[in-house]
Structures are given as C-alpha cells and as structure tokens.
Design a protein around this motif. Structure first.
Motif, mmCIF file in Angstrom:
data_model
loop_
_atom_site.group_PDB
_atom_site.id
_atom_site.type_symbol
_atom_site.label_atom_id
_atom_site.label_comp_id
_atom_site.label_asym_id
_atom_site.label_seq_id
_atom_site.Cartn_x
_atom_site.Cartn_y
_atom_site.Cartn_z
ATOM 1 N N CYS A 33 16.969 -12.867 50.838
ATOM 2 C CA CYS A 33 17.659 -13.995 51.439
ATOM 3 C C CYS A 33 17.586 -13.866 52.949
ATOM 4 C CB CYS A 33 19.109 -14.004 50.963
ATOM 5 S SG CYS A 33 20.002 -15.391 51.648
ATOM 6 N N CYS A 34 17.820 -14.650 53.605
ATOM 7 C CA CYS A 34 18.506 -15.605 54.332
ATOM 8 C C CYS A 34 19.551 -14.997 55.246
ATOM 9 C CB CYS A 34 19.178 -16.558 53.370
ATOM 10 S SG CYS A 34 20.587 -15.853 52.573
ATOM 11 N N ASP A 35 19.063 -14.561 56.365
ATOM 12 C CA ASP A 35 20.010 -14.413 57.442
ATOM 13 C C ASP A 35 20.511 -15.834 57.727
ATOM 14 O OD1 ASP A 35 18.623 -11.914 57.539
ATOM 15 O OD2 ASP A 35 17.007 -13.099 58.488
ATOM 16 N N ARG A 36 21.761 -15.912 58.091
ATOM 17 C CA ARG A 36 22.261 -17.188 58.570
ATOM 18 C C ARG A 36 21.491 -17.527 59.842
ATOM 19 N NH1 ARG A 36 27.427 -18.558 58.016
ATOM 20 N NH2 ARG A 36 26.900 -17.998 55.908
ATOM 21 N N HIS A 37 20.561 -18.438 59.862
ATOM 22 C CA HIS A 37 19.896 -18.687 61.132
ATOM 23 C C HIS A 37 20.127 -20.051 61.775
ATOM 24 C CE1 HIS A 37 16.188 -18.572 58.282
ATOM 25 N NE2 HIS A 37 16.804 -19.686 58.111
ATOM 26 N N PHE A 38 20.934 -20.910 61.179
ATOM 27 C CA PHE A 38 21.213 -22.190 61.837
ATOM 28 C C PHE A 38 22.642 -22.214 62.365
ATOM 29 C CE2 PHE A 38 18.041 -23.462 58.504
ATOM 30 C CZ PHE A 38 16.979 -23.554 59.395
ATOM 31 N N VAL A 39 22.867 -22.924 63.433
ATOM 32 C CA VAL A 39 24.180 -22.910 64.076
ATOM 33 C C VAL A 39 25.168 -23.878 63.385
ATOM 34 C CG1 VAL A 39 25.431 -23.288 66.230
ATOM 35 C CG2 VAL A 39 23.135 -22.287 66.257
ATOM 36 N N GLY A 40 24.794 -25.143 63.276
ATOM 37 C CA GLY A 40 25.723 -26.127 62.710
ATOM 38 C C GLY A 40 25.943 -25.917 61.220
#
Ligand SMILES: Nc1ncnc2c1ncn2[C@@H]1O[C@H](COP(=O)(O)O)[C@@H](O)[C@H]1O
Ligand SMILES: Nc1ncnc2c1ncn2[C@@H]1O[C@H](COP(=O)(O)O)[C@@H](O)[C@H]1O
Ligand SMILES: Nc1ncnc2c1ncn2[C@@H]1O[C@H](COP(=O)(O)O)[C@@H](O)[C@H]1O
Ligand SMILES: Nc1ncnc2c1ncn2[C@@H]1O[C@H](COP(=O)(O)O)[C@@H](O)[C@H]1O
Ligand SMILES: [Mg+2]
Ligand SMILES: [Mg+2]
Ligand SMILES: [Mg+2]
Ligand SMILES: [Mg+2]
Ligand SMILES: [Mg+2]
Ligand SMILES: [Mg+2]
Ligand SMILES: [Mg+2]
Ligand SMILES: [Mg+2]
Lengths: 218, 218, 218, 218, 218, 218, 218, 218
Positions: A76-83
């Motif tokens: 997975c998936c680092d949190r990479h989006f801000v909104g």
C-alpha cells in the motif's frame, strides 16, 4: 500464459493495473496478483471472494480480504495526497459500494471522510453535514433508489462530484439503471458518473483528480 | 356516431368525463364537447390545439383555449374545496405541464398555490418555501431532469405528494422515462406517480383526494 | 455506527421511519430496529426474513415476523382513522404484496377491507363486490399480469385509487414492468401508481391520505 | 414571474447559473438572461437558437450566438486557469458537441486544445497526437459511433478524462445510448461520463477540476 | 423420437449439424450425438456440461469434454485450411468464449493463433502484436466491457474481422448488450458481429470464409 | 379463504378456469384444485411442480403430473373436436413448451399432430412435412431463436397459425423477447401471437377456434 | 422489375397478397397494384396515402382510397362468410386502426359489427353491449392506453379474441408498447395478439378463422 | 481544418476511407471529398443528399449522386474480384438499403447479383432462385419485418452470409431492432450481422472477404 500484465500502466497513468476479479478463476487471480505484486510492491483485486483470497495468500501471504467491500489487497499506499476524498451514501444498503470506494481511495493514498446514510428524504440530516461536505477536495456520492443525493450535493459544493449508482433496489429500480440515468440527467451541472456499483472506478477517478491537484497544472 | 359519451361518470366518480384531444380530429372534439357541455354545463379537452378550439367555439362560443397548458374549457367550477393544492415545479421547462396541473385543479374546484422553479440544485430557494409547502392539502410535484424534487418534498410534508415526470430533456432522459423511474423508486415513502407529462391526471387525483377530505370518511 | 436514524421523521411526516430490510445484514437491521423502537415505541421492517427476525427479537423480544408479507413489526397502532382502506387483488399470486399493503395499513392505524381474487377476466365476481368497493375511503389495487383491475376500479369509485403492480408473471410481463406501464397509462383518470411490489408504499400513501382526511383541510 | 434565478450559485459553486434553452420560449430566455447578466456581468444559454439570440440581444445587445455549438453568451471570462483543457473528438460528425464543450470551457476561463477527428479506426492519426494529449490538465473525449476513443485515451494519460457520448448515428446506435453505455463500461479505469451530447456538462466538470487544481487541496 | 437430425447439412453447408446443448436433457444430447457421430464420423456439442459428457461417453466413449470452452467433441478435423484464424481477446474474463471460438475453429480444420489480453487500455501491448495480427486470414475479436478492441483491430487489417461480445461485466454492461451494440456501431468499416458469447458462431463463420478462400471464387 | 374460484367461466367461455401454479404455495394450489375438480369433474394446473403434485394428490388422488410440460391434471376430455391441432417446433430445446401446448390441447378435447424439430435452417426437413402441415385445422408454432418458423408456416397454410416464442436462448435472445418481436412483425399476414413460453394460451386459443368451427357461425 | 408478385398466395392461403404501402414509392405501389388486380380481379394497399391513390387510379381507375383507414382498394368481396366479425374499440383515438380492421374484414368477405368507444373506465357502457358481443363469430379488440379492454372481452365470450394495441398515447405508453405487452400478458386465457396498429393483420387472422369455420374441420 | 483524412487507410485495409454523410454540412462533405479524391482518384459518401451532391460537384464535377441508395461517388473501381456478391432482399420496402449494398459492392470492384423480393412468406419464389443463390461467393441478405430470410439463406449455402436488418416497419419492429436481434439469434450457424440499414458496411465486409479470396491464405 493466459494473461499479459500491463506493467507500464503505472508510468503511463500514475497507478498500477488493478485486477477485476469477477469471471476469473482463483488460480488466474493468484497468478496475476503475484506478478503485479512482484513488479509494483502492491496489488489489488476488486469483486474478490474468499476463494480468491486463499489462492492469493498462497503466494502473497500478507494479502488482506475485506468482505464488505470485496477488496483483496497487499502492499500500500503511503498517504500521498493532501486534501480529503469524501464518500457520501444515501442509505445503509449502499454500504458495500461506499466501502469499495472508500477503501480503494485509501489504498491509492487518500484520506477519506465517510458521510453515510444522508438520503434526501431526511434533508436536515444532510444539511447538518454541510461543513464536512464543503471541506472535501473531491466528493463521491453513492446512492441507490432514485439517486437524488448526487444532484443535491452537486448544488452545494465547488469541488468535483463523482456519482455512483448502486444496484440494491427492486422493481422500477432495474438493478441500478434508474439511479444511473437519474445521475446522468442531474440538474446539478458538472456531476460526472461511473458505472453502477463501480465504487472502485469512482475512487480511481477521484485519485486521478487528486494527482492533478498535487502535480498542479502542467 | 363514433363515440359513446360516458354521461354517468359524474355520478360514479364525482367529475364528468374529460376529452383526451390527442389523436382526435377537430370535428370529433367539437361534437363530443358539445354533448358533454349540454349534459354537465361544463367540459374540458386536454392536449388541445388551436384548430380544436375553433371547432369547439363553433358550437360552444364561451369555450376558452389556454396555449401554455393546452387546455380547452367551458363552464366551470365553483371553488368547492377548502384546502389548497400546491403545484411545485423544478424548472422553467416544466411550465407547460405544471400549468396543465394547476389549471385543471382550478377547473375542478381547487385553490392552487404555484411554487415554480425550485429545483434541488439550489436547495436554499426550495427551503425558503418550506412554510407554503407545509400548508397545502395535496402537493403535485412536476419535474423533468432526474426528478429529485419529488423525493425532497416527500420528505418534508405530512400530506399526499403526487409526482409528475416531464418529457423535456435529452439523451439519457429518454423523454421522461428517467424522472418517471426515479419518482417510482423515490426514497421518500408514500409518493405516488402518474404518467409522464400527465399534469391532468395528477390534478384529477388531487381533486379526488380533496373530495375525500371534504366528504370525510364514509 | 453505519446508520443515521431519522428520528424527526414522525414529526415532519406523521409516521416514523420504516426499515427497508433488503440489502442489509441481520445485525444492521437489529441495531436500527432497536434504536427506532426505543424512540417511537414501535418499529417495522419491510422485505424482512427469518434471520432478521431472530436478530431483532434478540433486542426487542415482542417483535413479530409475518412470512407471507415479509413484515417484521413491534409495537403498534391504535386504530386511529375512521374510514376503511380497501385492498383489492387480481389473483392469488399477488397475495404476498397485497398482504404487505394490508398489514402495513393496519400497523399504521387503518381498518382494512380485503377483497381478493377479483381479476377482470371474471367480471361478475368483481361486480358482486361493487358495494364494498364503493364504501372504502382509499383503495389499493394490487395486480400482476396486465394490471387491468386498476382501470376498472378507477372507473367505479369517487375515492383515491393507488395501484401496485406485482412481479409475479413471466415472459412479456418482464417482472412487473408490464402492469406498471399499464397502470401508468390507465384510461381511468386519477389512478396513481407506486413501484412494482411496493405494497408498503401504497399503504403508506393511503395512510397519508387518511391523515389528510382526519386532520381536514388546513 | 415564472422563474426564480439562483443568484447564490456563483458563491456556492464558483460559477453562476447557466440557462438551459431547450423547452423555453424566447421570451423566457430573454428575461432570465437579462437578470443573470445584471447580477454577474456574464450569462450563457445552451441549446439556444436564432430566435432566442434575437430576444436576448433586445436586452443585452453584446450577446453573441454561435450556431455550431448553439451557445449564446455575453460577458466573459478572463483566462483564469493555468493548465489546458483538451477536447478530443472521434469524427467530424461530433463537431457540434465538441464545440459546445470547447467554447463553454473557454467561457469558463480555460485555454482549450482542440484535437479533432482522431477516431480509433485510424490509430496512427491518434498516436501522432500523443504528446499534445499528455500535456492537458483535463481531457474531454467526445465520440459517437461506439465511443471507443474514451477507453483508448483513458489508457494513455495521468489526468482526468471526461467522456461525452454523441447522438449522431443510426440503427443500433440508438441516438447515443450505445456510446453512453460503452463509455460507462470502459476498460480504462477512472473515465467518468456525462449525458449524451452534454458538451456543456463536461466542460463545467472540467472547469470545476481546474478550480480544484488552482485553489489546491483545502 | 423427439428430434430430426439434419444429415444433409454437411453437403449443403460444408459442415455437419452441431448440437446446441443448452435447454436439452443429457439423454437428448446423448441420443442426437450418437446419430450425428454415426453419420459423419464426428460430432460436437456447445454449451455442454459434465452430465452431458457422461451421457455422450456412454455411447461414444472417445468423446472429450473441455470445461473452459464447454465444448464436447468426438472425431475431428484434419487441418484442411491453409491460413490461420486469429482469436484475440481483450481480457482474461473473456477466456471461456475465446476458447469456444478457438477450439471450434480447430475442430473445423483451422490453425488458430491465440492473442489474448490485449485490451485497448494498454495500447502498447496490442501494438506489439501488430505483425501477428496482420498475418491472419480471418480474425475473431472477443471482448466484453465496451468492446472497443473490435474497432481498433478492424482499423489495422485487410482481412475479415468477426466480433464476439461477451457477457462478463456488470451494471451498464447489461450482460453483453453494451459490447454488442458497440461492435454493431463500430467506426471501423466491415466488422461483422455475432451474438453475445457466441464464440462458436464466430468460428463457424470464419471457417465458412476459409472454405470460400480454399475453394476460390466459383 | 384467499381465492374466489370463477365457477361460471365454463358456461361463459366453454372451458373451466385453469390454475396458474407459479407464485402460489402448494397448499393454495391443492385447495383451489379440489374446488374446481368437485365443480367441473376436471381441473388443470400449469407451471406446476412436484410439491404441488403431491399436495393435489392428497385431495384428488387420480391427478397426474407431467414433468416435461409441467402440467398437473385430473379428469378430462372426451375428444370432442373433429379437426386436428398441429403443434410444430423449431428445435429440441422448445420441447417443454411444445408439450405444454400439445397436452393442453389434448386435455381440452383435440387430436394433436406433433411435428417437431423442423427449424428453417434445414428447409427440406420442413418441406417434407408439407402435407401434414396443410391438414391441420389450427396450427401452433413453437420456436425460440429468431422464431422464423412462424412466418414460413404462415405462408404455407389456409388455417389459423398461433405463434409461441420460447425463452431458451442466450444473449440477444433476451429470454424470448427476440422471437416474440419477430413473430409480431412476421411477414406472413394473419399470424397471431401469445406470450413467451405460453404453450397453454396457444392451445386454449386453438381450442376456442375449434369450438367456433364445431358450433359453426352463429 | 423490382418486385416479384406472389400470385400463388391465393391458392396457398385463400387470399391474394396485399401490398404494404409504407416505404414504397407511389410508382412502385401503382405497378404492383396493377399486376395484382389483373391477376386476381381485386387488390388492396395498406398504409396508403393520397399520392399512392393517384398513382393507382392512373392504372386502375375504380380504385378507392379511404383516408381514415388509409386503405386503397379495388374489386372486392362478395360477402362469403356467415358469422359476424365484431370490431370493438376502447376510445375515439383508436378509430383509424379500428377502421383498418373493419374495412379489411369487409373487403375479405365478412359482415362487420362495429362496437366503438367502450373502454373499461365506463364499464356499464360496455356491459350494455354484452349481447352484441356474444353474437360475433370472431372478435377484434382495438385499444390504446393500457389495453385492458382485451382482457375484459376475453373473459366474456366463447369465441376467438384478437387484440390490436394502438400507438396513440404518450409517455409510458411508448407508442403502443404498453398495450402490446399488456395484451400479451392478459389474464383472460386465449387472447392472441398482433402488432401495434396492425388492424389489417387482425382482420386477416379473423378471416382465416372464418374460412376455417366455413370449410369445417378437414 | 476540422477533419484529419486517414490517407493511410487504403494501404492498411485495402480500401480508402469512405465519408459518412449524416451529421455533416455540405461544405464539410465537399472539402473532405476533394481531399480523398485527389489522394486516391476515387471517393464515396454514404447517406448523402442533393445538397451534398451539389457541394461536391463544385469541386469534383464528375461525381454522381444516386437518390435511391443515397450514395455519392466519383472515380471507381475496375472489376477486380472474380466471384459474385449476391444481394437478396425480402421485400420492396428494403430496396434502398439493398441498393446501398449493391452499389457499394460494385464501386468496390464486385460483380453483383440482385435477387429481390424473395421474402419467406412465399417460399416457392425463393426456392426458384436456389441455383443463383448457391453460385455467389458472398451473400448479403437485406430484410426488415422479422428478418427470417437470413436464417433460411444461411441454411442453404456454403458461402459467407452477411445479414442487414432494415428500419422500415412499424410497432414491434422498433425501427429495425427486431430484425437485428432476430438475425443475431439466427438458427443458421455462421450468419454474421451489421448495423440496421448498414448496406454499406455489409458490402465493405463482403469486399474484404473477396479480397481475402483473391489474395488467398497468406
Ligand atoms: N391528458 C390526459 N392524460 C390521460 N388521460 C386523459 C387525459 N385527458 C383525458 N383523459 C382521460 O381519457 C378518457 C377520455 O378518452 P376519450 O374517450 O378518448 O376522450 C377519460 O377517461 C379522461 O379522463
Ligand atoms: N418495501 C419498501 N419499499 C420502498 N421503500 C421502503 C420500503 N420499506 C421501507 N421503505 C422506506 O425506505 C427508507 C428506509 O431506508 P433505509 O434507511 O435504507 O432503511 C424509508 O424512507 C422507508 O420509508
Ligand atoms: N399493414 C400491414 N401490416 C403488416 N403486414 C402487412 C400490412 N400490409 C400488408 N402486409 C403484408 O406484407 C406483405 C407484402 O409486403 P410487400 O411485398 O413489401 O408489399 C404481404 O405478406 C402482406 O400480407
Ligand atoms: N453508412 C455508413 N455506416 C457506417 N459506417 C460508415 C458509413 N459510411 C461511412 N462509414 C465509415 O465512417 C468512417 C468515416 O467517418 P467520418 O470521419 O465521420 O466521415 C469511415 O471509417 C467509414 O468507413
Ligand atoms: Mg436510513
Ligand atoms: Mg431555473
Ligand atoms: Mg383466481
Ligand atoms: Mg473522419
Ligand atoms: Mg488484463
Ligand atoms: Mg435440431
Ligand atoms: Mg370516450
Ligand atoms: Mg412483396
């Protein structure tokens, strides 16, 4: 072998290929999953079932199956989006599709705000969420019945709204055809639509928009 | 002659037969109108046109044709019901059907409250009418596009809501099929539906309810 | 939790929220039922099954499940309306939907007159019921096949007729689409229609009309 | 009057209300246009015709009518977005809808890249445009026939793709139903869809995405 | 008996009658198979299942059942055509229909080139096969989803393309209706279409074309 | 009780009421059967199953269940008509509906000529039956696939042809919709049509014609 | 020439070929008419118009055009059948189709009883005709709206009932689809159906039945 | 300019691009025609009209417009294929589509055999052509009504059969949908189908097969 994995998709589109589980045997799913996971360090199957989960865990033991959303994922998936991506649903019966959307969005790197059971027959419940709704970067509206929620939300926000009709209903609902047509003819301008029950596609589109926001206008 | 007028309808149903203009020649409309008018002292044609109006005025000079609603009427209607019938419409394009409903309701003896252009994409416009909406005895909701207005109104009131889908639209609207299906699968319980563009039928049903209210429970 | 119960519905609409069982898990139904029952002293599930009944009885032991109508209810309903709701059905195959309508109407406070198996192919059976038919305050007509019963009843009475198409049939019946379309295009003015198999919705609409009759014109 | 203009839409959504011309009289269009123009300094009518143009120019002389796109506009649109909106079309017959999308996007403040007549039956023509396609911030794909272009484009880019089916065709094309369904079931993930011939809606959605890009994640 | 075998078909059409398994009992299939096999030295059942296979092997022990393609065959097929039939598929989910086509074509005397999983969302995978695609004498394109592969292939070759829509999908896919309509309205001229999932029919048509090539213009 | 048996049907129509089994419980079927049998000395259920057969035999032990036609009958039918009813079928898959027609016709008093498996793809098989076809008083044509047999037969005879589309098929067959529409638009004048799979209805209509022939013109 | 007239039809079917006017040029109609008239001494065109009438009268001056039924005929029809064909219609709007049926039946040698405007919403009007209805040898029921008349008539008589749906209506009527489906699923056994607006076909089928009655059982 | 002409199509497919006239302006057609004609020495427009013909003749004076087939062509077509393409039609009303097929086939280099008005209701007319039918290299079957001719022809020959449904009809014909579905579910194996009224596409496919025959198996 039977399948040609599209390894170049991540570089072309920003996200790797995802496996569509329906209509595939557990063996096929296991084999494709393994190849994708080796290549990208992560993989996902939509519309999976318990048998596919077992087949996949034979080759990728860390894979996780979520029965409500029917998603099978590994890596997975680092949190990479801000909104935030907001996922709204009209009723409890839409939960499975809403979770497919929400969990896909999380797996693709989004923070997700779940705003469930806010159907338009009880408008005050919905209006009580007005602030949370306005804060999202992208909104996914999941609704069965007549799908009216998409129009109401579309009229309230200045951010993209992606509508997902669901197939739970009966009679003139025609397995989701009615909310599909309803969302396509929404009186709120700018609502776009994906296929019936396609929570995955909505979350994918939302992530592509998030990607555009992050990378800015080229 | 070609037609058998159903003179007994007024005693059976409370209201005389109304002429369905579409598909009839002007001569036929004129002849049936005259017979109904002689019998009941009033008569109405729906889906009429200018040629029918002229044919009818040849025999009943006081007949009036209203081009927006396409109603052709003579005689009328003491106001005999106490409560109001509210006619709501989602947009300006629904005007013709809304007026068919409103004028039919007036002709049948109702006071009519017109609340137009309150589509759900601008929710605050609609909520500003909340009081007027709650005061009606029966509500007729006329909407094209996705027909979401019926569900929203159905959730706000304790009075019967009759939904009328309209045929103005394009593409996935399928000439009114979409709002029709949408209204039939409304998430607001108790909404009932009439045929696409059938403002007449909605007003007739509203008047029958008004008649039941006036005559009380037998 | 997953669901937002709409407690304010009773004050807005006159009747509390009813749970739509289809597509929900037994656990979800049990949890929502308990909350509604605590709030209102009564609760109902439509399209319920035995497993939901057990889940609900774990928290509300007095709940009763009726397998023909598939209704699961607790608490109830003083008879509070004066007139009768007549439920007519065309054939034995419509029994389940007719009972959903009849029992919902009873649970909502109506006296119900059941007039079953009076399809139009045996017109004399139907005409023999003419007096009982004319005495009702509101009429619910449940019919599969071609749904012709709604038009015939609509032509006989001066009270509101709510038509419910049913899904039992085959071939060109298209799971109820045919009686649905047929009822929408009825030659009897003023018939209104609810979704296929929606006995609940018809009874809800009938009760709203009864409420309007009782409370009189505002 | 007949219409309630939704003046608050610009503050809620970022863009003022746009007038849907179809089904309105020239007088209605003129009156609504004037009010919107006074309020916002700009106004637009979609699906307009010559008669509406004349009615509008009576009150807003600077209004311009474009017969190919059928857009009637006044005031405008500083270019306020950085990236480009690409409008692609499959064939010459889609020109009218493509121009509705392109001109709406321009009116809403976008720079537009037109890439027309690149249907998939001549793949090399399309591949020759690969660079221009990849440079856009948002892509609108307009296609009739079987709508295959949306899937091919969706597979090539890392930016949002909005698909618009068109109604020009015959037989099994069913006035655009076929490309509509085709685009909804696209094998390229993340393609979202608007109604048949709804170039306006696609451009509106694209502009909302551009607005999200410009304002960044909140 | 219940069935009249059409023994003359081989002389009329070039190939013997093939048994359509669906809707027949195992006993019926066994009996017809035996008669065809005695007459022609070969026989085939499409849409067969394990029970039919057992019934047939009771009378023709050398019969072979292939579960992926659901074909049940005995006797065969010298390779008698020179050119190749290419069978292309868009995704793994189309495997069963693609194999029905491929194995039928082999049984009818063709050399078959399988080019699977070359859907248009990953165009480079497809273009990498351009040479193999151009070498075939006849091409069968099997695709579900939106069926876009048929148009792309149709634009690349100077040989007949037969398109087969498949039923695997969901929602707006309508069990194959969408790719069916899509293929019928293909922007590539000269693509012809067979029924949804009809891999057999496509292979039969391809073999008839091969027969025409071999026998030359009469 | 739940059902009103229409005892007067025999005197009105010439034949007693027949029970439609689908959607009824075994208990309901048993109870109605008993009443009809006591009244008329014969009774029939269509679309019956084994459980209904057992329930009925509990009260009418001589009742017979035929699993292919799904007819459950007791008492019968002196042969009272002179001419023959021919039942033709296009393929083996139509056997169940053809037998429903044939056995109903026999039960209603007709001599039946079965001419099965004469589909139009093997025209010579059909033409070989030309004499038997011309001898019938009424013809019932049962066909699935594209239903072409009805047109071919309609062109060959001077007697009434009743067409019955069947639901066995797949894809574009849409469970019998295709042969239904095909038969309705037959190029052979005078072919009339009954519902998909309605072998019973065709045989009933044939018997009514036979009754008219026997009783002569009134 | 462009057309092969089927001169042998009269000997095969009992009646000569009839020309289907729609989609043919006036010249084509004139040429075919002349050939049929020379051969049989009579000829008929359905769906004719004034231009065809002129073209035909150039070659067969005694030809007559009837604008309501749109039939163009020459030569005729001794009355050769004994019983009557009753043509019933539900409303005035069905007049054109009812007359196509009635005049075709007369041209083919039947005495015709016209019973018009007896729709089921005014049941007493219909019941007043009960004797005339029972006297017919064959009944043709022409109805638009929901087509309920066919079921009611089917339940009253012991003679063949042929139902003709008509295309006049709007909305959910779908140009006659609704009464078509309704008639196909009629609860009255033995009703058979012809295509929407096919008054010709119904009269042809009625005449074939009359022919069978006259020639007796072979 | 607005259009990108696909000059490479001739080398890729064997035939140059053909202009689809519908939905294009006369100016657009003229401009594209000129470019194609300059490049290839020949050009064709389908679905053309008189105005397009004039526009084209302004730039290519030798262009010819054929109003029945609506084809507009210049340059041509040495006869380069050996075998014949047979074009069969069921009735006179199919003439326009049949001629589109026949003239396209001639323009593409085929000798064409026209066998018109051989619908299956007069089987002997058809069987009289059996020899001519068997001699063709490829067969195009054009039929409206129920499209049964395709199945009958498919059962008679050992050469490819391409079926073209036509849109002339009414009611349940649904503008060609019925013969389209009928041809797709043909009981004759190996029939392939093109879009409704697509005579051009059928002739194109036939020519591609002829090209394969001429060039032999590669
Ligand atoms: N616009 C309308 N839509 C539906 N029904 C109508 C309409 N106008 C009149 N009717 C009904 O149509 C019947 C009259 O049909 P007709 O005898 O053809 O004039 C009456 O029962 C009317 O109540
Ligand atoms: N059988 C039914 N058909 C249609 N609506 C129903 C039915 N049962 C309950 N409802 C409505 O469904 C809504 C509840 O949906 P949910 O929140 O999903 O339980 C309420 O508005 C009910 O009035
Ligand atoms: N109105 C009609 N509806 C259906 N079939 C018709 C009609 N008029 C004539 N026919 C039939 O159409 C066939 C003639 O078609 P054509 O050769 O095109 O004139 C004959 O078999 C007629 O019986
Ligand atoms: N009548 C027709 N039906 C289907 N496709 C056609 C027709 N006429 C031309 N075409 C195809 O349409 C494409 C040209 O489209 P356009 O660029 O819009 O002219 C080419 O691929 C032609 O082969
Ligand atoms: Mg809820
Ligand atoms: Mg407005
Ligand atoms: Mg009964
Ligand atoms: Mg082009
Ligand atoms: Mg793949
Ligand atoms: Mg067979
Ligand atoms: Mg009338
Ligand atoms: Mg002909």
């Amino acid at each position: 072998g039977f399948g040609k994995v599209d390894y170049a998709r991540e570089s072309r589109n920003g996200f790797p290929e995802v496996i569509f589980g329906q209509g595939k045997s557990s063996e096929q799913v296991g084999a494709i999953f393994e190849r994708l996971y080796r290549q990208h360090g992560k993989a996902m199957v939509t519309r999976a079932d318990q048998a596919m989960a077992e087949s996949v865990r034979g080759v990728v033991p860390e894979a996780v199956f979520e029965p409500v959303s029917r998603l099978l994922t590994a890596g997975c998936c680092d949190r990479h989006f801000v909104g935030k991506v907001a996922v709204l649903s009209a009723g409890t019966a839409d939960l499975s599709v809403a979770e497919e959307a929400a969990q896909t969005a999380e797996w693709m790197g989004n923070e997700v705000e779940r705003i469930y059971d806010v159907g338009v027959a009880g408008l005050d419940r919905l209006l009580a969420q007005r602030e949370r709704i306005r804060e999202a970067s992208v909104l996914i509206v999941v609704a069965g019945m007549e799908g009216a929620l998409a129009s109401v939300i579309g009229g309230l926000v200045r951010r993209p709204v992606i509508a997902v009709p669901t197939s739970v209903g009966y009679g003139a609902h025609f397995s989701g055809l009615t909310p599909l047509l309803s969302m396509l003819t929404s009186c709120a301008a700018g609502v776009t639509v994906v296929n019936i029950d396609n929570g995955f596609g909505a979350a994918y589109a939302a992530s592509i928009i998030q990607q555009a926001i992050r990378e800015g206008a080229k």
